[in-house]
Design a protein around this motif. Structure first.
Motif, PDB file in Angstrom:
ATOM      1  N   ARG A   4      47.999   7.929   4.624  1.00 13.20           N
ATOM      2  CA  ARG A   4      48.743   8.535   3.524  1.00 13.20           C
ATOM      3  C   ARG A   4      48.760   7.556   2.350  1.00 13.20           C
ATOM      4  NH1 ARG A   4      52.796  12.417   3.062  1.00 13.20           N
ATOM      5  NH2 ARG A   4      52.901  12.625   5.326  1.00 13.20           N
ATOM      6  N   LEU A   5      48.732   8.107   1.134  1.00 13.47           N
ATOM      7  CA  LEU A   5      48.793   7.286  -0.067  1.00 13.47           C
ATOM      8  C   LEU A   5      49.980   7.755  -0.906  1.00 13.47           C
ATOM      9  CD1 LEU A   5      47.658   5.109  -1.901  1.00 13.47           C
ATOM     10  CD2 LEU A   5      46.050   6.781  -2.836  1.00 13.47           C
ATOM     11  N   ILE A   6      50.910   6.833  -1.163  1.00 16.82           N
ATOM     12  CA  ILE A   6      52.106   7.143  -1.953  1.00 16.82           C
ATOM     13  C   ILE A   6      51.938   6.539  -3.344  1.00 16.82           C
ATOM     14  CG2 ILE A   6      54.606   6.904  -2.121  1.00 16.82           C
ATOM     15  CD1 ILE A   6      54.655   6.543   0.923  1.00 16.82           C
ATOM     16  N   LEU A   7      51.985   7.386  -4.366  1.00 15.77           N
ATOM     17  CA  LEU A   7      51.835   6.964  -5.749  1.00 15.77           C
ATOM     18  C   LEU A   7      53.221   6.892  -6.379  1.00 15.77           C
ATOM     19  CD1 LEU A   7      48.973   9.472  -6.732  1.00 15.77           C
ATOM     20  CD2 LEU A   7      48.749   7.284  -5.536  1.00 15.77           C
ATOM     21  N   PHE A   8      53.552   5.757  -6.975  1.00 12.23           N
ATOM     22  CA  PHE A   8      54.886   5.560  -7.567  1.00 12.23           C
ATOM     23  C   PHE A   8      54.723   5.073  -8.993  1.00 12.23           C
ATOM     24  CE2 PHE A   8      58.984   3.616  -8.359  1.00 12.23           C
ATOM     25  CZ  PHE A   8      59.872   4.435  -7.669  1.00 12.23           C
ATOM     26  N   ASP A   9      55.311   5.813  -9.944  1.00 15.59           N
ATOM     27  CA  ASP A   9      55.211   5.420 -11.355  1.00 15.59           C
ATOM     28  C   ASP A   9      56.329   6.104 -12.137  1.00 15.59           C
ATOM     29  OD1 ASP A   9      52.578   4.151 -13.057  1.00 15.59           O
ATOM     30  OD2 ASP A   9      54.080   5.224 -14.222  1.00 15.59           O
ATOM     31  N   HIS A  10      56.756   5.464 -13.226  1.00 18.15           N
ATOM     32  CA  HIS A  10      57.807   6.055 -14.046  1.00 18.15           C
ATOM     33  C   HIS A  10      57.255   6.994 -15.104  1.00 18.15           C
ATOM     34  CE1 HIS A  10      57.080   3.755 -17.778  1.00 18.15           C
ATOM     35  NE2 HIS A  10      56.628   2.831 -16.963  1.00 18.15           N
ATOM     36  N   SER A  11      55.921   6.969 -15.340  1.00 17.86           N
ATOM     37  CA  SER A  11      55.290   7.829 -16.341  1.00 17.86           C
ATOM     38  C   SER A  11      54.818   9.119 -15.677  1.00 17.86           C
ATOM     39  CB  SER A  11      54.111   7.116 -17.003  1.00 17.86           C
ATOM     40  OG  SER A  11      53.362   8.014 -17.801  1.00 17.86           O
ATOM     41  N   GLU A  12      55.392  10.242 -16.077  1.00 20.50           N
ATOM     42  CA  GLU A  12      55.037  11.522 -15.469  1.00 20.50           C
ATOM     43  C   GLU A  12      53.571  11.852 -15.697  1.00 20.50           C
ATOM     44  OE1 GLU A  12      56.372  16.227 -15.780  1.00 20.50           O
ATOM     45  OE2 GLU A  12      56.455  14.910 -17.530  1.00 20.50           O
ATOM     46  N   TYR A  13      53.089  11.711 -16.946  1.00 18.59           N
ATOM     47  CA  TYR A  13      51.710  12.088 -17.233  1.00 18.59           C
ATOM     48  C   TYR A  13      50.712  11.196 -16.507  1.00 18.59           C
ATOM     49  CZ  TYR A  13      47.308  12.903 -19.561  1.00 18.59           C
ATOM     50  OH  TYR A  13      45.994  13.177 -19.804  1.00 18.59           O
ATOM     51  N   ALA A  14      50.954   9.875 -16.530  1.00 16.12           N
ATOM     52  CA  ALA A  14      50.040   8.950 -15.849  1.00 16.12           C
ATOM     53  C   ALA A  14      49.992   9.253 -14.357  1.00 16.12           C
ATOM     54  CB  ALA A  14      50.474   7.507 -16.092  1.00 16.12           C
ATOM     55  N   LEU A  15      51.128   9.552 -13.771  1.00 18.34           N
ATOM     56  CA  LEU A  15      51.189   9.873 -12.348  1.00 18.34           C
ATOM     57  C   LEU A  15      50.456  11.175 -12.066  1.00 18.34           C
ATOM     58  CD1 LEU A  15      52.446   8.825  -9.684  1.00 18.34           C
ATOM     59  CD2 LEU A  15      54.405  10.299 -10.149  1.00 18.34           C
ATOM     60  N   TYR A  16      50.655  12.163 -12.911  1.00 20.20           N
ATOM     61  CA  TYR A  16      49.976  13.452 -12.756  1.00 20.20           C
ATOM     62  C   TYR A  16      48.455  13.285 -12.833  1.00 20.20           C
ATOM     63  CZ  TYR A  16      48.082  17.999 -14.167  1.00 20.20           C
ATOM     64  OH  TYR A  16      47.310  19.135 -14.273  1.00 20.20           O
ATOM     65  N   ALA A  17      47.991  12.478 -13.797  1.00 20.60           N
ATOM     66  CA  ALA A  17      46.551  12.305 -13.999  1.00 20.60           C
ATOM     67  C   ALA A  17      45.878  11.690 -12.777  1.00 20.60           C
ATOM     68  CB  ALA A  17      46.299  11.449 -15.246  1.00 20.60           C
ATOM     69  N   ILE A  18      46.451  10.613 -12.224  1.00 19.88           N
ATOM     70  CA  ILE A  18      45.808   9.968 -11.079  1.00 19.88           C
ATOM     71  C   ILE A  18      45.944  10.844  -9.831  1.00 19.88           C
ATOM     72  CG2 ILE A  18      47.864   8.614 -10.526  1.00 19.88           C
ATOM     73  CD1 ILE A  18      44.146   7.664  -9.960  1.00 19.88           C
ATOM     74  N   GLU A  19      47.059  11.568  -9.697  1.00 16.79           N
ATOM     75  CA  GLU A  19      47.204  12.449  -8.540  1.00 16.79           C
ATOM     76  C   GLU A  19      46.136  13.543  -8.554  1.00 16.79           C
ATOM     77  OE1 GLU A  19      50.477  15.428  -6.432  1.00 16.79           O
ATOM     78  OE2 GLU A  19      50.587  14.986  -8.569  1.00 16.79           O
ATOM     79  N   GLN A  20      45.923  14.177  -9.716  1.00 15.38           N
ATOM     80  CA  GLN A  20      44.923  15.232  -9.804  1.00 15.38           C
ATOM     81  C   GLN A  20      43.517  14.702  -9.553  1.00 15.38           C
ATOM     82  OE1 GLN A  20      45.633  18.588 -10.105  1.00 15.38           O
ATOM     83  NE2 GLN A  20      47.666  17.708  -9.740  1.00 15.38           N
ATOM     84  N   GLU A  21      43.227  13.521 -10.072  1.00 16.39           N
ATOM     85  CA  GLU A  21      41.903  12.922  -9.843  1.00 16.39           C
ATOM     86  C   GLU A  21      41.663  12.680  -8.361  1.00 16.39           C
ATOM     87  OE1 GLU A  21      39.708   8.624 -10.481  1.00 16.39           O
ATOM     88  OE2 GLU A  21      41.159   9.261 -12.002  1.00 16.39           O
ATOM     89  N   LEU A  22      42.651  12.105  -7.681  1.00 14.96           N
ATOM     90  CA  LEU A  22      42.485  11.796  -6.265  1.00 14.96           C
ATOM     91  C   LEU A  22      42.408  13.059  -5.413  1.00 14.96           C
ATOM     92  CD1 LEU A  22      44.924   8.764  -5.899  1.00 14.96           C
ATOM     93  CD2 LEU A  22      42.428   8.705  -6.060  1.00 14.96           C
ATOM     94  N   ARG A  23      43.202  14.072  -5.745  1.00 16.83           N
ATOM     95  CA  ARG A  23      43.161  15.317  -4.970  1.00 16.83           C
ATOM     96  C   ARG A  23      41.812  16.006  -5.107  1.00 16.83           C
ATOM     97  NH1 ARG A  23      47.861  16.413  -2.619  1.00 16.83           N
ATOM     98  NH2 ARG A  23      49.824  15.725  -3.585  1.00 16.83           N
ATOM     99  N   GLN A  24      41.200  15.885  -6.269  1.00 17.55           N
ATOM    100  CA  GLN A  24      39.889  16.494  -6.470  1.00 17.55           C
ATOM    101  C   GLN A  24      38.804  15.728  -5.719  1.00 17.55           C
ATOM    102  OE1 GLN A  24      38.752  16.834 -10.580  1.00 17.55           O
ATOM    103  NE2 GLN A  24      36.922  18.013 -10.136  1.00 17.55           N
ATOM    104  N   ARG A  25      38.872  14.405  -5.757  1.00 16.75           N
ATOM    105  CA  ARG A  25      37.844  13.593  -5.106  1.00 16.75           C
ATOM    106  C   ARG A  25      38.044  13.471  -3.609  1.00 16.75           C
ATOM    107  NH1 ARG A  25      37.207   8.073  -8.421  1.00 16.75           N
ATOM    108  NH2 ARG A  25      35.734   7.726  -6.725  1.00 16.75           N
ATOM    109  N   TYR A  26      39.307  13.501  -3.162  1.00 21.53           N
ATOM    110  CA  TYR A  26      39.607  13.340  -1.739  1.00 21.53           C
ATOM    111  C   TYR A  26      40.543  14.466  -1.291  1.00 21.53           C
ATOM    112  CZ  TYR A  26      37.885   8.672  -2.910  1.00 21.53           C
ATOM    113  OH  TYR A  26      37.124   7.620  -3.364  1.00 21.53           O
ATOM    114  N   PRO A  27      40.002  15.686  -1.136  1.00 18.17           N
ATOM    115  CA  PRO A  27      40.862  16.844  -0.850  1.00 18.17           C
ATOM    116  C   PRO A  27      41.594  16.748   0.482  1.00 18.17           C
ATOM    117  CG  PRO A  27      38.527  17.408  -0.641  1.00 18.17           C
ATOM    118  CD  PRO A  27      38.582  16.058  -1.255  1.00 18.17           C
TER     119      PRO A  27
END
Length: 679
Positions: A316-339
Motif C-alpha cells: 500500500r502507498l499512502i500519500l500525505f500532503d497539505h496541497s489538494e491539487y498537488a495530491l490529486y495530481a500525483i494520485e491520478q498519475e499513479l492510479r493510471q500507471r499502476y491500476p
C-alpha cells in the motif's frame, strides 16, 4: 504517369485501398502458381496438364491466410519485418497443409511438386509489391510536402547503432524530416552504409554538415555518457545547427523509436550525470510488499519518491500532503500507471498530529519518507515562524508518531543548506536532523531513523533552471545573484533512488550524504541555457546579443558555496554514491527544552528570539542579518570557507582551507564554461 497514380492512391479511403490490394493479390497469386509450374517443368506442359483450376484454388486459400496474418490491416507506408515474418510463416503453413492433404487424399489434380516453389514466388511477390508501393507512396508524399513547404529539414543522425537505424527507418515515412547521413565515434563504421545512408566519423562532422546542408543533428545514442553528450552538443552548437536527442530507452514506450520520440536537448541532459542503476536488494528492502507513507507527496521529490516506490510493488502507498491539487495530481498519475496498486491519499499538514495519526492508524505502516518541507530560502527568511513550524514541528510530529505506531524505518529528506546555515530554512532543516538523531537514541524505540542530505535537484519546483527558462522565453534579462555562486546539482530520479537506498542501509541515527559530483557555476549554467535556446548573450563586447545576464546581488541568507558536511568525518557505505557522515547531536531532553523556547518564540512572532534560539541549537548558524551593517558591503556568506569535496574527505584530507574547485578547469564541465571564458 506514376505521380498522378500515386496521388490517386493516397487519396483513396482505407477500405478501397484494402479492396484494391485484395484484387491485385487475386490476380497475381494464380500467376505466381503458374510461374511455379513453369519453373518446375521448364516448359508449359504441367500448366497445360493441370489447367487453371489448381492456381485458382491455391489463390483462394492464400487470401484468407494473408488476411489472418494482418497483411491487409497494415498501412503500406509502415510495413515492417514483423508483418513479413508473420505472412511468410502463415503462407508456409498453408502450403505445408495443402501438400499434406493432397498426399493423404491422393489428389492428382493438385501438382504437389510445385507447392514449395510457389511459396518462394508468392512470398517474393508480397515483399516486392509492398515495398515498391511503400517507396512510391513515400516519395509522392515527400514531393507533396516539398511543394507545400519552403524547405525540408535535413537531419544528420549521431549514432549508427540500433536506435539510429530505427530512427532512420522512421524518418522515411516522415513528412518533415529527411535523414541524410550518420555520424559515429566508431572508426570501424567509417564509410559503411546503414539504412541506405553513409556513415561518417564524428571527426568529420563540420565538413559533412556543410556538404549535406544539414539543418539538425539528432543524438540517437540513448546510452551516451553525459560527459560525451556535453562535448558533442558544445561542438555542434559552434556549427550553427539545431541539436535534438532521443530519450533513454527506459523513457521510450515499448522501446519503439519514431520521429515523435525526438525531443529538444534539455539542461538536465547536460548537467546530469551517468546514473548508477539502483541496487535491487537495497531498492526493494523498505518498499517491496511494504506499506509506505510519503509526506510532501505532491512536491518535486515527494512525487518522484512515490513513482519509484510504486514501481517496487508495495502493499500500500499512502500519500500525505497539505496541497489538494498537488495530491490529486500525483494520485491520478499513479492510479493510471499502476491500476492494481492500493493508494490512499490524505490531505493534512505534518504539523497536525491528529491528521498524521489518522493517516497512520490501522495501516501498519512499515516505512515513512518525510519529504514535506518549506525549502525556498527567501520566503522562509521572511516568514520565520511558518518555516520553523513546518520544517521543525512537522519533523518532530513525524518522528514521535513513527515511534508511537511502530514504523520500521523513518527517513528524513534533508538538504545541503543545513550545513553551516546562513538562513532560517537551512537552520530549520538542521534542527529537523537533530530531532531525528535524538529520536534514534531512544532506548526502546522500534523505529530506525535516518537522514539523507543532498543538494539542488534539477527541475524541481522553485529551482533556478525553470526560472532561467521562463526568463529566456520572456526575452530576459536572466538574473543571477552573484557571478561566483556555485551549486551542486542532481537529477530528480537519481535523488529519489538514492534516498530509498540510503534508508535501506540505515541502522539508526545516520546522516547519509549523497555524492553530488562536481559543482556548477550558476553564471555558466545561465550562459549554456541561453546558447541552447539558439540565442546569444548580450554583453559590452556583444551589444547586439539577445539576452542579458543581470547580477542582482545575494538574497538574504544565501551563500556562494553550499556544503554537504559539517564535521568532515565520513565513511563509505554499501553504495558507491552514498556516504555516511558522523554529525554532532543533542540529547533528547535538552533538545525538547530548547524546542519549547523556539515554538514559543514562533507563537509570539519574535524573530530576534527565533534566531537566538536557533543559534543555541545550531552553533554553526550565522544569520545573514548579523552580517549586515548599513553602508558596507555584505561579505560574510560569500567569504566563508566551503567544505572540502566528498572525495577528498574519503581520502582523509584534513585541511578545510581549500577553495571550491574552479569550474573552468574541470574537464567534465568544460561545456558549461566555454561561454564564460569567451566573454
Amino acid at each position: 504517369m506514376t505521380k498522378p497514380l500515386s496521388r490517386w492512391l493516397i487519396a483513396l479511403p482505407r477500405r478501397r485501398k484494402v479492396a484494391l490490394m485484395i484484387a491485385a493479390d487475386l490476380l497475381a497469386l494464380p500467376l505466381c502458381f503458374a510461374f511455379a509450374l513453369f519453373l518446375r517443368a521448364g516448359n508449359f506442359e504441367l500448366l497445360a496438364q493441370y489447367g487453371i483450376t489448381p492456381p485458382l484454388i491455391i489463390a483462394a486459400c492464400t487470401i484468407p491466410v494473408f488476411s489472418l496474418s494482418g497483411l491487409y490491416r497494415t498501412v503500406v507506408r509502415y510495413f515492417d519485418l514483423k508483418v513479413l515474418w508473420t505472412t511468410g510463416t502463415s503462407l508456409a503453413g498453408i502450403v505445408g497443409l495443402t501438400y499434406a492433404l493432397s498426399f493423404l487424399m491422393h489428389l492428382d489434380r493438385l501438382p504437389r511438386t510445385g507447392l514449395l516453389i510457389y511459396w518462394f514466388i508468392a512470398f517474393s511477390y508480397v515483399v516486392i509489391s509492398r515495398f515498391v508501393a511503400r517507396a512510391l507512396l513515400t516519395r509522392t508524399r515527400q514531393s507533396l510536402l516539398a511543394r507545400n513547404e519552403r524547405a525540408s529539414l535535413r537531419v544528420g543522425i549521431f549514432g549508427a547503432g540500433e536506435a539510429g537505424f530505427q530512427l532512420a527507418i522512421a524518418m522515411r515515412a516522415s513528412l518533415g524530416h529527411k535523414a541524410v547521413c550518420f555520424f559515429d565515434d566508431d572508426f570501424a563504421l567509417e564509410g559503411k552504409v546503414v539504412a541506405d545512408l553513409p556513415v561518417h566519423h564524428s571527426n568529420h562532422v563540420r565538413k559533412e554538415i556543410q556538404r549535406h546542408a544539414i539543418n539538425e543533428v539528432v543524438l540517437a545514442v540513448p546510452s551516451l555518457p553525459i560527459e560525451r553528450r556535453r562535448q558533442i552538443v558544445d561542438k555542434l552548437h559552434r556549427y550553427s545547427v539545431s541539436v535534438r536527442t532521443l530519450p533513454s530507452l527506459l523513457e521510450l514506450v515499448d522501446r519503439k523509436i519514431t520521429v515523435q520520440s525526438i525531443r529538444d536537448i534539455s539542461v538536465e541532459d547536460l548537467l546530469g550525470r551517468d546514473i548508477v542503476p539502483p541496487r535491487v536488494d537495497l531498492f526493494a528492502k523498505c518498499t517491496q510488499r511494504k506499506t509506505v507513507m510519503v509526506t510532501g507527496a505532491g512536491g518535486s521529490i515527494g512525487r518522484e519518491l512515490c513513482r519509484q516506490i510504486a514501481s517496487q510493488e508495495p502493499q500500500r502507498l499512502i500519500l500525505f500532503d497539505h496541497s489538494e491539487y498537488a495530491l490529486y495530481a500525483i494520485e491520478q498519475e499513479l492510479r493510471q500507471r499502476y491500476p492494481d496498486l492500493q493508494i490512499t491519499a490524505r490531505i493534512g499538514s505534518v504539523c497536525d498530529a491528529t491528521a498524521v495519526s489518522a493517516a497512520l492508524r490501522g495501516q501498519q505502516v512499515d516505512t515513512i519518507y518525510h519529504a514535506a518541507a518549506y525549502k525556498h530560502v527567501p520566503l522562509v527568511e521572511k516568514n520565520m515562524p511558518e518555516g520553523i513550524r513546518n520544517n521543525v514541528l512537522g519533523s518532530l510530529t513525524i518522528a514521535d508518531l513513527a515511534d508511537h505506531f511502530g514504523v520500521q524505518t523513518c527517513v528524513l529528506v534533508s538538504t545541503d543548506k543545513a550545513v553551516r546555515p546562513t538562513n532560517v530554512m537551512g537552520a530549520s532543516k538542521r534542527i529537523a536532523e537533530l530531532v531525528f538523531q535524538a529520536a534514534a537514541t531512544r532506548p526502546n524505540t522500534r523505529t530506525t531513523f535516518a537522514m539523507v542530505r543532498f543538494g539542488n535537484v534539477l527541475g524541481s519546483s522553485g529551482s533556478v533552471v525553470p526560472l532561467f527558462r521562463k526568463q529566456i522565453r520572456e526575452g530576459g534579462p536572466v538574473t543571477i545573484t552573484h557571478p561566483d555562486v556555485i551549486r551542486f546539482f542532481m537529477l530528480i530520479p537519481e535523488a529519489a533512488q538514492l534516498v530509498i537506498q540510503a534508508g535501506a542501509m540505515a541502522k539508526g541515527g545516520e546522516v547519509f550524504v549523497l555524492d553530488m559530483g562536481k559543482p556548477v557555476r550558476i553564471i555558466d549554467l545561465a550562459r549554456t541555457m541561453i546558447e541552447m535556446s539558439g540565442l546569444t548573450e548580450k554583453t559590452r563586447k556583444n551589444p547586439a546579443g539577445d539576452i542579458e545576464i543581470k547580477v542582482v546581488g545575494l538574497r538574504p541568507g544565501e551563500k556562494l558555496f553550499e556544503e554537504l558536511l559539517i564535521g568532515g568525518e565520513v565513511t563509505a557505505s554499501e553504495h558507491e554514491r552514498i556516504l555516511c557522515s558522523n554529525e554532532p547531536l543533542i540529547a533528547e531532553a535538552e533538545l525538547h527544552e530548547m524546542l519549547e523556547r523556539l515554538f514559543a518564540a514562533c507563537d509570539t512572532r519574535d524573530e530576534l528570539e527565533i534566531q537566538t534560539v536557533i543559534q543555541s541549537l545550531v552553533v554553526e548558524y550565522a544569520p545573514y542579518s548579523s552580517l549586515e551593517s548599513p553602508g558596507r558591503k555584505v561579505a560574510a556568506p560569500s567569504q566563508r570557507e566551503p567544505s572540502q569535496p566528498l572525495q577528498h574527505a574519503l581520502r582523509g584530507v584534513a585541511s578545510r582551507q581549500q577553495p571550491p574547485p574552479e569550474i573552468g578547469t574541470d574537464p567534465q564541465l568544460a561545456t558549461l564554461s566555454n561561454s564564460s571564458k569567451a566573454s
